[in-house]
Design an enzyme around this catalytic site. Structure first.
Site, PDB file in Angstrom:
ATOM      1  N   PRO A  35       0.739  -1.225   0.057  1.00  0.00           N
ATOM      2  CA  PRO A  35       0.109  -0.110  -0.070  1.00  0.00           C
ATOM      3  C   PRO A  35       0.972   1.144  -0.106  1.00  0.00           C
ATOM      4  O   PRO A  35       0.134   2.298   0.136  1.00  0.00           O
ATOM      5  CB  PRO A  35      -0.916  -0.014   1.371  1.00  0.00           C
ATOM      6  CG  PRO A  35       0.077  -0.767   2.163  1.00  0.00           C
ATOM      7  CD  PRO A  35       0.763  -2.018   1.258  1.00  0.00           C
ATOM      8  N   CYS A  55       6.793 -10.767   4.803  1.00  0.00           N
ATOM      9  CA  CYS A  55       6.533 -10.851   6.191  1.00  0.00           C
ATOM     10  C   CYS A  55       5.871 -12.278   6.334  1.00  0.00           C
ATOM     11  O   CYS A  55       4.917 -12.616   6.887  1.00  0.00           O
ATOM     12  CB  CYS A  55       5.335  -9.911   6.066  1.00  0.00           C
ATOM     13  SG  CYS A  55       4.171 -10.048   5.040  1.00  0.00           S
TER      14      CYS A  55
END
Length: 736
Positions: free
Chosen positions: A186, A325
């Site tokens: 994002p 992640c």
């Protein structure tokens, strides 16, 4: 934050349809964390078995590891180092909120309510011991919540997961670097990269470098554009290409056209790839319910080809950071090991153990196993042939075949677990219970020489020859080498697996005559015909440009407009009149020109900084300029303006912010009202002067600390052209 992008293509082949249909509906990412059902809902036996077997933490640490994963993630945020009020915000955090929130922290059993992250430079990043939900819902924390919301909205602060802030710091970005963020949405890391580029540039000048922020998903690209809009930068291009197919951008050699750059390569590449995202369990607890080992297996091939493409776009001597992640070694160390094998000695894994010394990290793993629906495998030779489409050789520590590459015979049956002979201990593993964060993986790669030229199988089928290069090796500076047959076959399998994940792999060559696909010449795309994207057009209307320069007193030598202004179809009226004009830095200008010369291979979703916006004809009197300066463009162009400037004292400046529109005769200082009446009708800038000037009649030198607002000068009044949010933020800052 470590965004935990989960793959959205076709389902992984090792996940049954029945299990997907019967899976519980996912929770919303902001769903309340209910401690009463914590032990029942926030657990997954497959997850626990998998990571115990992979030994990502020691046995004696396991309970601490699992316990922290079941707790909500504390909020973290970063102060924009280039923000006008950076020092004031840090002062509020250190001298106000640290003390005022302490009582709430003690009640919650925490030692400190908020504190700076010890490893982030200059105390610019902060960690709160409250979750985002607690900050939103707790009335005691309401003032702190409103503070975070306001400063984030105006661009002074970014809310970002702590571990997500690490990769840009390891990139070692300089102000003259060309940086590619391959999977950027994002946009928090992109924002961070832009901060670094601007922070280290010369005061009062635009950086020579730039950032290309790319994301394949159009909707996520819009989120990226919205996020980076707050940076007020002219040094950004947002693109909408597949990361593994990010185009070569080369100019065709010609005596008639010359470009400052003839090939788009990058000094730094951030390769934060799509992953299973189980490092974000604390932020997205719905992952507990649907986690399975097949997610990481299904993304492994895609991660390899994206990383290889990033390295091919990297300049020799440049640095790439690969990150996920995910805590899964199949997505982490296995990918790094495979790209190191693929690149031979042309890429090195960098030891960053001496960087960010207060960041607690673990070394990368050197041995792991692969799990599939068939069970656990210690080496590739253990994998049944029917499973080898989903379990690849590259997933194992050695990356070797079950056959000896020289004799072709079956290798000896060793029951011992494979150990990788590459220096994977140089990788960085961040585990949640070390510093109360999410999980993250980082590898820093240095390109020491041109990449090898890999010979590919034609049309991804086994046993057929082709001289075409892989899509991630489309570079003109490669050195031809001979690869072992097993490597050729493995590349094919990986590309087939990536294609099965819903991402078609295309092939093209970088020869100057044009694009070649499977031996056939393919013409470049028609200019401006990317579906859903308007073409970028350089503004050549001298009447418009000269009118802007004349009205605002801009010297083209100090702040060149010609060749730096662009627009798009959507910014043009049906009559062909331009409505919005964007300003681009020299580096962005050079890349746009190169992209046009190359046939617009790069899909440009957003570019530059919106600088000018057309006012309606009825608002513009004869002799005035019909283009006003936007709020985001004002800080960039203000130092170069010599006309349409007014200087107000604190009292008149505050009154403007509060009442929004004031008649010339109603200002506290008549001299200011008189000056306002004398400037040309249209857009003007009101600059706050310090208390040494009683009436604001004298000009002041503009610098980074200057506070100014855009206004519209009408026939009898001055009207603020600033959003209510910005007005409120300024009023608060001026009250301190």
């Amino acid at each position: 934050m470590g965004r935990g992008r989960r793959h959205r293509g076709r389902s992984h082949r090792n996940q049954s349809e029945e299990s997907r249909e019967n899976a519980p509906k996912p929770l919303k990412s902001d769903a309340p964390f209910d401690s009463t059902i914590q032990n029942r809902t926030w657990s997954n036996l497959d997850f626990e078995e998998y990571y115990k077997e992979q030994r990502i933490v020691k046995a004696e640490e396991w309970d601490s590891f699992i316990e922290i994963l079941r707790k909500p993630l504390p909020a973290a945020f970063r102060v924009n180092s280039n923000g006008q009020f950076c020092d004031e915000i840090l002062s509020m955090l250190e001298n106000d909120f640290v003390k005022s929130l302490q009582a709430e922290a003690v009640e919650s059993g925490e030692v400190e309510a908020i504190k700076p992250l010890p490893w982030y430079p200059n105390n610019l990043a902060w960690h709160s011991n409250f979750s985002r939900k607690e900050i939103r819902k707790n009335q005691t924390l309401e003032r702190f919540h409103e503070f975070l919301k306001l400063e984030t909205e105006v661009g002074n602060m970014t809310r970002q997961e702590a571990v997500s802030m690490v990769p840009p710091l390891f990139l070692d970005v300089h102000p003259d670097h060309f940086v590619l963020d391959m999977c950027a949405a994002p946009g928090s890391k992109t924002f961070q990269l832009l901060e670094i580029i601007h922070e280290s540039a010369e005061p009062g000048s635009l950086p020579n470098g730039m950032v290309v922020a790319n994301d394949v998903d159009y909707k996520r690209s819009n989120l990226l554009i919205h996020q980076t809009k707050r940076t007020c930068t002219t040094n950004l291009i947002v693109t909408n290409n597949e990361g593994q197919h990010f185009p070569n951008c080369n100019s065709i050699a010609s005596e008639k056209c010359h470009h400052p750059i003839d090939q788009l390569l990058f000094d730094r590449v951030l390769c934060d790839v799509p992953c299973s995202g189980d490092g974000t369990l604390r932020k997205a607890p719905d992952i507990w319910r649907r986690w399975n080992s097949g997610s990481g297996n299904g993304l492994h091939s895609l991660q390899v080809v994206i990383a290889m493409r990033g390295l091919s776009l990297l300049k020799v001597g440049g640095r790439m950071v690969y990150s996920t992640c995910s805590m899964n070694p199949i997505e982490d160390e296995a990918v790094v090991a495979q790209i190191l094998r693929r690149c031979g000695g042309s890429v090195e894994l960098v030891d960053v153990s001496d960087k960010l010394p207060q960041l607690i990290r673990r070394p990368g793993l050197k041995k792991w196993k692969v799990h599939d629906r068939g069970g656990w495998y210690r080496s590739y030779k253990d994998v049944p042939k029917v499973q080898r489409d989903g379990v690849l050789r590259s997933m194992f520590p050695s990356g070797k075949s079950d056959k000896d590459s020289t004799t072709g015979e079956i290798a000896s049956d060793e029951s011992a677990e494979e150990v990788c002979d590459l220096p994977l201990e140089r990788c960085v593993r961040i585990v949640p219970h070390d510093q109360n964060t999410g999980g993250f993986f980082i590898a820093v790669l240095h390109k020491v020489s041109s990449l090898p030229d890999f010979q590919e199988k034609r049309r991804y089928t086994r046993g057929r020859n082709s001289s075409e290069k892989s899509s991630y090796e489309e570079v003109s500076d490669t050195v031809i080498t001979t690869q072992p047959e097993e490597n050729k076959e493995e590349i094919v399998v990986e590309e087939e697996a990536a294609s099965d994940n819903g991402l078609k792999l295309e092939k093209e060559s970088t020869i100057k005559e044009g694009t070649v696909e499977l031996g056939k010449e393919v013409p470049p795309p028609v200019k401006g015909k990317w579906k859903g994207l308007d073409p970028v057009v350089f503004l050549r209307d001298e009447t418009v440009i000269d009118g802007i320069k004349r009205f605002y007193g801009i010297n083209d030598e100090s702040f060149p407009l010609n060749g730096h202004l662009v627009t798009r179809n959507s910014d043009t009226s049906t009559k062909g009149n331009v409505k919005r004009i964007y300003y681009v830095s020299r580096s962005v200008k050079d890349v746009l020109e190169l992209n046009l010369a190359a046939g617009e291979k790069i899909k440009v979703a957003s570019v530059g900084l919106k600088m000018f916006e057309k006012q309606s004809a009825r608002e513009c009197e004869a002799g005035s300029c019909s283009f006003r300066i936007t709020s985001e463009g004002l800080p960039v162009i203000l130092p170069y303006m010599t006309k349409q400037l007014l200087y107000a004292t604190m009292v008149d400046f505050k009154n403007l912010l509060q009442y929004k529109s004031i008649k010339f005769t109603d200002f506290v200082h008549p001299q200011f009202g008189q000056k306002a009446a004398e400037v040309a009708e249209g857009y003007c800038v009101v600059i706050l002067v310090d208390g040494t000037q009683k009436d604001g009649s004298e000009a002041v030198k503009v610098n980074s600390s200057t506070i100014a607002i855009g206004c519209w000068k009408g026939k009898a009044s001055l009207t603020v052209m600033v959003t209510t949010v910005d007005c409120d933020q300024l009023i608060q800052k001026l009250a301190c």
